[in-house]
Design a protein around this motif. Structure first.
Motif, PDB file in Angstrom:
ATOM      1  N   SER A 217       0.391  -1.077   0.245  1.00 58.31           N
ATOM      2  CA  SER A 217      -0.094   0.036  -0.036  1.00 58.31           C
ATOM      3  C   SER A 217       0.735   1.165  -0.040  1.00 58.31           C
ATOM      4  CB  SER A 217      -0.636  -0.012   1.581  1.00 58.31           C
ATOM      5  OG  SER A 217      -1.886  -1.019   1.537  1.00 58.31           O
ATOM      6  N   ALA A 218       1.485   1.405   0.649  1.00 59.99           N
ATOM      7  CA  ALA A 218       2.660   2.535   0.977  1.00 59.99           C
ATOM      8  C   ALA A 218       3.758   3.063  -0.701  1.00 59.99           C
ATOM      9  CB  ALA A 218       3.824   2.201   1.888  1.00 59.99           C
ATOM     10  N   LYS A 219       3.723   1.369  -1.319  1.00 55.52           N
ATOM     11  CA  LYS A 219       4.316   1.215  -2.756  1.00 55.52           C
ATOM     12  C   LYS A 219       3.501   2.343  -3.434  1.00 55.52           C
ATOM     13  CE  LYS A 219       7.529  -2.850  -1.863  1.00 55.52           C
ATOM     14  NZ  LYS A 219       8.065  -3.380  -2.877  1.00 55.52           N
ATOM     15  N   ALA A 220       2.113   1.916  -3.770  1.00 54.74           N
ATOM     16  CA  ALA A 220       0.865   2.654  -4.782  1.00 54.74           C
ATOM     17  C   ALA A 220       1.018   3.853  -4.055  1.00 54.74           C
ATOM     18  CB  ALA A 220       0.043   1.356  -4.477  1.00 54.74           C
ATOM     19  N   TYR A 221       0.875   4.171  -2.972  1.00 58.52           N
ATOM     20  CA  TYR A 221       0.578   5.429  -2.433  1.00 58.52           C
ATOM     21  C   TYR A 221       1.561   6.888  -2.859  1.00 58.52           C
ATOM     22  CZ  TYR A 221      -4.038   4.746   0.199  1.00 58.52           C
ATOM     23  OH  TYR A 221      -5.632   4.543   0.893  1.00 58.52           O
ATOM     24  N   ASN A 222       3.152   5.247  -2.428  1.00 60.23           N
ATOM     25  CA  ASN A 222       4.169   6.666  -3.211  1.00 60.23           C
ATOM     26  C   ASN A 222       4.438   6.564  -4.276  1.00 60.23           C
ATOM     27  OD1 ASN A 222       6.627   8.161  -2.692  1.00 60.23           O
ATOM     28  ND2 ASN A 222       7.571   6.428  -2.548  1.00 60.23           N
ATOM     29  N   GLY A 223       3.105   6.146  -5.193  1.00 60.83           N
ATOM     30  CA  GLY A 223       3.621   5.638  -7.082  1.00 60.83           C
ATOM     31  C   GLY A 223       2.038   7.172  -7.117  1.00 60.83           C
ATOM     32  N   GLU A 224       1.023   7.292  -6.119  1.00 58.52           N
ATOM     33  CA  GLU A 224       0.191   7.755  -6.898  1.00 58.52           C
ATOM     34  C   GLU A 224       0.307   9.370  -6.130  1.00 58.52           C
ATOM     35  OE1 GLU A 224      -3.568   7.350  -8.014  1.00 58.52           O
ATOM     36  OE2 GLU A 224      -1.370   6.227  -8.685  1.00 58.52           O
ATOM     37  N   GLU A 225       2.046   9.177  -5.314  1.00 58.41           N
ATOM     38  CA  GLU A 225       2.185  10.874  -4.830  1.00 58.41           C
ATOM     39  C   GLU A 225       1.583  11.075  -4.015  1.00 58.41           C
ATOM     40  OE1 GLU A 225       3.074  13.906  -7.608  1.00 58.41           O
ATOM     41  OE2 GLU A 225       4.223  12.821  -9.435  1.00 58.41           O
TER      42      GLU A 225
END
Length: 420
Positions: free
Chosen positions: A346-354
């Motif tokens: 989830s952290a990786k995805a939120y980071n990707g979504e800025e």
């Protein structure tokens, strides 16, 4: 013809009213020998109520007959009447010729009640009273085997072989020994025993078990040959398709693995592992679309399997489909699952979504469980560095270097940061 015999004949003719009439006559007119034979036949046919009626009647004539008490105990067990069963078993005294049989019935019943230690005590007592009885050795071996005490089980199975008992109650002793040695990690001895089992009787189970041991030894050639034999002998032996596909994956023959998976699906469309291996083979071939479809089918069949969800989410992360990852993670987290990998992805995805605040929140949730996992700590340190958290970056970068002191790049990052 005795009334007992006429009763059995009426049962076979499905004339139960007439059978009951003959039963009443049998109790008053037939000899004890006929009634004992009737008990055995009725019990074997599953007529427990009628069996109990005859046994109870005979007990009024021979109240000290412990064999009849044992029969009533067995009927009570069949009927789920635990207290009644134990009441009858306790009436069989240690001096009775039926005492050992009572111990065996008790042991069997305690095992069904999930009390293996009590069951074991009963069997050991029986063993002390009758040390050369193979039935007791087999019962002890099976109890220990099914409760995971493989080393102890081996002793009793080997006792049976020494007594030239190659099979007991339809179970191959060589096969059991092969499985037990396999579980404790003595794979060569396991192979020896399973080869003996195959030589005595080449069954699908024996071939599969032998193939599985070779698979564990990473002898994929022998494993594949044996799994193919299983498939040829019994195409509906569904477990073999999973392992045969795994063999082909290990041999980097992904196309053949996919062929086996599709063949296995003909017999079993519900085993999620088939689809997971299909995804793995598809990824090896670079077909991410097929891999995604396989993962989704696996999830449909085993929605609680976290591993499948994580593999799919990893694939979606590689494709930078962050919203799809978040939807997948949210679906899993809503079930109450709190695996740290869910928070990490989830952290990786939120980071990707800025969405950096949410990314940090999820990194923090994963941190407690993954703080000693080098790849996670490094990624978290990089995230903190990009977020401008100098103190946090240095803390995690230094933690990472303790975990992986050979990463010169991170060491240089720390030096550069500490210069300013």
């Amino acid at each position: 013809m005795s009334y007992s015999a006429q009763m059995i004949e009426a049962i076979q003719n499905e004339d139960l009213d007439q059978a009951n009439a003959y039963l009443e006559k049998a109790l008053t007119e037939d000899s004890e020998e006929d009634l004992y034979a009737l008990i055995e036949t009725l019990y074997d046919l599953g007529f427990l109520k009628e069996t109990k009626q005859v046994v109870t009647y005979l007990l009024t004539r021979v109240p000290d007959e412990d064999g009849l008490k044992l029969t009533l105990a067995e009927i009570a067990i069949e009927e789920g009447s635990e207290l009644e069963a134990f009441e009858w078993l306790e009436q069989v005294d240690v001096s009775s010729p039926y005492y050992i049989q009572a111990l065996l019935v008790s042991a069997d019943y305690y095992q069904t009640l999930d009390l293996p230690e009590v069951s074991k005590q009963k069997l050991i007592e029986a063993k002390e009273l009758l040390p050369e009885e193979p039935v007791i050795d087999f019962a002890l071996a099976e109890l220990l085997f099914t409760s995971g005490n493989y080393k102890q089980a081996i002793t009793y199975y080997e006792n049976l072989l020494e007594g030239h008992h190659l099979e007991f109650a339809g179970i191959s002793i060589h096969g059991r020994l092969g499985n037990a040695y396999g579980v404790i990690g003595d794979l060569d001895t396991a192979i020896d025993y399973l080869n003996e089992a195959v030589e005595v009787q080449e069954t699908s189970d024996h071939l599969f078990q032998l193939g599985y041991i070779y698979f564990q030894k990473k002898d994929f050639t022998h494993a594949g040959e044996l799994f193919h034999k299983v498939k040829d002998l019994d195409p509906s032996y569904t477990s073999v398709y999973v392992y045969l596909a795994k063999v082909y994956l290990e041999q980097h023959e992904e196309e053949k693995a996919l062929e086996i998976i599709e063949e296995g699906r003909y017999y079993d469309k519900e085993t999620s592992l088939l689809y997971s291996i299909g995804a793995e083979a598809s990824l090896a071939l670079g077909n991410t679309e097929a891999a995604e479809n396989y993962y989704k089918k696996a999830m449909d069949r085993d929605p609680e399997n976290l591993s499948i969800t994580l593999h799919l989410s990893n694939l979606l992360l590689e494709q930078e489909r962050y919203q799809d990852v978040l939807a997948l993670m949210e679906m899993k987290l809503e079930t109450g699952e709190e695996d740290p990998q869910l928070f990490w992805n989830s952290a990786k995805a939120y980071n990707g979504e800025e969405e950096f605040e949410k990314a940090r929140e999820n990194y923090d949730k994963a941190y407690y469980s993954l703080k000693d996992t080098p790849i996670f700590v490094k990624e978290y340190a990089v995230f903190l560095r990009e977020e401008g958290d100098r103190e946090g970056f240095l803390r995690e970068a230094k933690r990472y270097v303790l975990l992986d002191p050979n990463d010169l790049e991170v060491i240089e990052w720390i030096r550069n940061e500490e210069r300013y």
